[in-house]
Design an enzyme around this catalytic site. Sequence first.
Site, mmCIF file in Angstrom:
data_model
loop_
_atom_site.group_PDB
_atom_site.id
_atom_site.type_symbol
_atom_site.label_atom_id
_atom_site.label_comp_id
_atom_site.label_asym_id
_atom_site.label_seq_id
_atom_site.Cartn_x
_atom_site.Cartn_y
_atom_site.Cartn_z
ATOM 1 N N ARG A 168 5.269 -9.241 6.508
ATOM 2 C CA ARG A 168 5.960 -8.143 5.814
ATOM 3 C C ARG A 168 5.896 -6.871 6.639
ATOM 4 O O ARG A 168 6.795 -6.038 6.578
ATOM 5 C CB ARG A 168 5.292 -7.892 4.456
ATOM 6 C CG ARG A 168 5.416 -9.038 3.487
ATOM 7 C CD ARG A 168 4.956 -8.629 2.107
ATOM 8 N NE ARG A 168 5.573 -7.358 1.734
ATOM 9 C CZ ARG A 168 5.253 -6.688 0.639
ATOM 10 N NH1 ARG A 168 4.321 -7.131 -0.167
ATOM 11 N NH2 ARG A 168 5.857 -5.549 0.345
ATOM 12 N N ARG B 26 -0.217 -0.276 -9.124
ATOM 13 C CA ARG B 26 0.933 0.380 -8.474
ATOM 14 C C ARG B 26 1.952 0.898 -9.506
ATOM 15 O O ARG B 26 3.100 0.499 -9.546
ATOM 16 C CB ARG B 26 1.631 -0.584 -7.507
ATOM 17 C CG ARG B 26 0.727 -1.303 -6.535
ATOM 18 C CD ARG B 26 0.070 -0.426 -5.514
ATOM 19 N NE ARG B 26 0.970 0.162 -4.542
ATOM 20 C CZ ARG B 26 1.343 -0.427 -3.414
ATOM 21 N NH1 ARG B 26 0.933 -1.636 -3.160
ATOM 22 N NH2 ARG B 26 2.147 0.184 -2.564
ATOM 23 N N LYS C 283 7.307 0.611 9.472
ATOM 24 C CA LYS C 283 7.758 -0.032 8.234
ATOM 25 C C LYS C 283 7.903 1.008 7.123
ATOM 26 O O LYS C 283 8.936 1.051 6.441
ATOM 27 C CB LYS C 283 6.743 -1.080 7.791
ATOM 28 C CG LYS C 283 6.932 -1.585 6.362
ATOM 29 C CD LYS C 283 5.938 -2.639 5.960
ATOM 30 C CE LYS C 283 4.685 -2.095 5.386
ATOM 31 N NZ LYS C 283 4.760 -1.669 3.966
ATOM 32 N N ASN C 284 6.920 1.875 6.975
ATOM 33 C CA ASN C 284 6.906 2.789 5.825
ATOM 34 C C ASN C 284 7.812 3.996 5.995
ATOM 35 O O ASN C 284 7.907 4.827 5.096
ATOM 36 C CB ASN C 284 5.471 3.213 5.497
ATOM 37 C CG ASN C 284 4.679 2.032 4.965
ATOM 38 O OD1 ASN C 284 5.235 0.999 4.622
ATOM 39 N ND2 ASN C 284 3.368 2.172 4.929
ATOM 40 N N CYS D 24 0.431 -5.403 -7.388
ATOM 41 C CA CYS D 24 0.236 -6.311 -6.256
ATOM 42 C C CYS D 24 -1.277 -6.449 -6.079
ATOM 43 O O CYS D 24 -2.057 -5.927 -6.867
ATOM 44 C CB CYS D 24 0.894 -5.746 -5.002
ATOM 45 S SG CYS D 24 0.036 -4.322 -4.348
ATOM 46 N N ASP E 184 -4.226 2.646 4.788
ATOM 47 C CA ASP E 184 -3.646 1.464 5.451
ATOM 48 C C ASP E 184 -4.423 1.045 6.687
ATOM 49 O O ASP E 184 -4.130 0.008 7.270
ATOM 50 C CB ASP E 184 -2.185 1.720 5.828
ATOM 51 C CG ASP E 184 -1.314 1.815 4.597
ATOM 52 O OD1 ASP E 184 -0.151 2.235 4.729
ATOM 53 O OD2 ASP E 184 -1.801 1.490 3.503
#
Length: 427
Positions: free
Chosen positions: A407, A129, A22-23, A124, A315
């Site tokens: 997500r 952020r 994803k990243n 978030c 993460d």
Amino acid sequence: MQKILVTGNGPLHGEVAVSGAKNAVLPILCATLLTEEPVTIRNVPNLHDVQTTRKVLEGLGAKVTTDEKVFGTGLESFMTVDSSTVNSHIAPYELVKTMRASVLVLGPLLARYGEAEVSLPGGCAIGSRPVDLHIKAMQSLGAEVVVEHGFIKAKAKGARLVGAHHSFDIVSVGATENALMAAVLAEGTTILDNAAMEPEIVDLADCLIAMGASIIGHGTSRIEIHGVESLHGATHDVVADRIECGTFLVAAAMSRGKITTTHSRPETMDAVLDKLREAGAEITIEGDRITLDMKGQRPKAVDVTTAVHPAFPTDMQAQFMALNCIAEGVGIIRENIFENRFMHVSELQRLGADIKVEGHTAIVRGVDQLSGAPVMATDLRASASLILAGLVADGETLVDRIYHLDRGYENIEAKLQGLGAKIKRVD
Ligand code: EPZ
């Protein structure tokens, strides 16, 4: 509102394929704005954030094509972006607020069109952020930037951005990515110091190089970019998702099982694999396959301190907290990257976990057995930690607000079912 029901069901076993990261795919999709020729990206995971990024690109006027028959099925899953039809440089609030990574169109739009208006992403669950480091980097490269009415409004002072020697105050993955994408078309040479070194940065740079960019040093803290006049189309395979892979390996360790992940990139996961070995796992690596075998043993508690790559990734913090909840002994978890990334603690406590939080440190005392209960996901990786805890808890765990999970994890319940987990999506 969909939920996921998990029932504790013994050791996991079998093989699971890891999806594209994803990243990595999010900045790479934004990088397609840097050329008017089509760019095909393969190994694209079918994630909510990927669909949001597609909407951002289409909102700018780009054409995005895929083949629904193969989308989300591994290497053959592709997206082709043709940004020759881009007719706007404004990334709207309604999309940016749902995914802060949309801020990654800032650098490419500035580099290609000389201007960009991107809604401030806002915070978030895990933190405020901010994007000050992104803005400072754009200013170093010759952009005028004002923030007003909730928008970042940036404009190149001259016809093109100008290369510069820029040092980041703190290491930032996103700011490094925005600066890298802005610099590839800038006039002259750019040096980025104190740059992030994550594997996803390397993958983005590799894609930019395939598009004709001149970049060296990616993956180190000093990246050197020689600006070129234009970039051309390319095809790029997205790197494997080291966090998804690590999540499955932790699930296997917690359940005292034995699994093999395929399509993995073990060389991007040293800190996580070392921690799993410390927890008592036997890890075998054969090319893109990682086999974790607990030999039926309860994992040992491990101390975890999150930091920038190549240190232990933030993460993976929530997942290792879940492991410590049922491990033998006491594990200390220190979160140094985000200011509020312990939202999973109170939900894990609902399952019977023994966790004490003191500032950015959590002291986790392993219990013999968690007990299933309804819990609520708060952010992406916290959701994963609740699923992992439910896999080993006594009885049923119902995880609510799983849109957070969708997500960043592709078909997680199908993949875990394939490893023997009792897990299903319920309405
Ligand atoms: C990326 O976020 C990842 N997201 C995050 O993954 C990951 O946790 C993070 O990097 C750290 O590895 C994507 O790549 C899409 P940062 P990013 O800028 O770029 C502060 C997940 O679960 N900061 O490296 O936003 C910031 O507040 C997600 O997949 C500033 O102060 O992270 C944080 O404390 C979560 N000013 C620290 O830097 C800025 O301008 C590191 O953030 C930017 C960041």
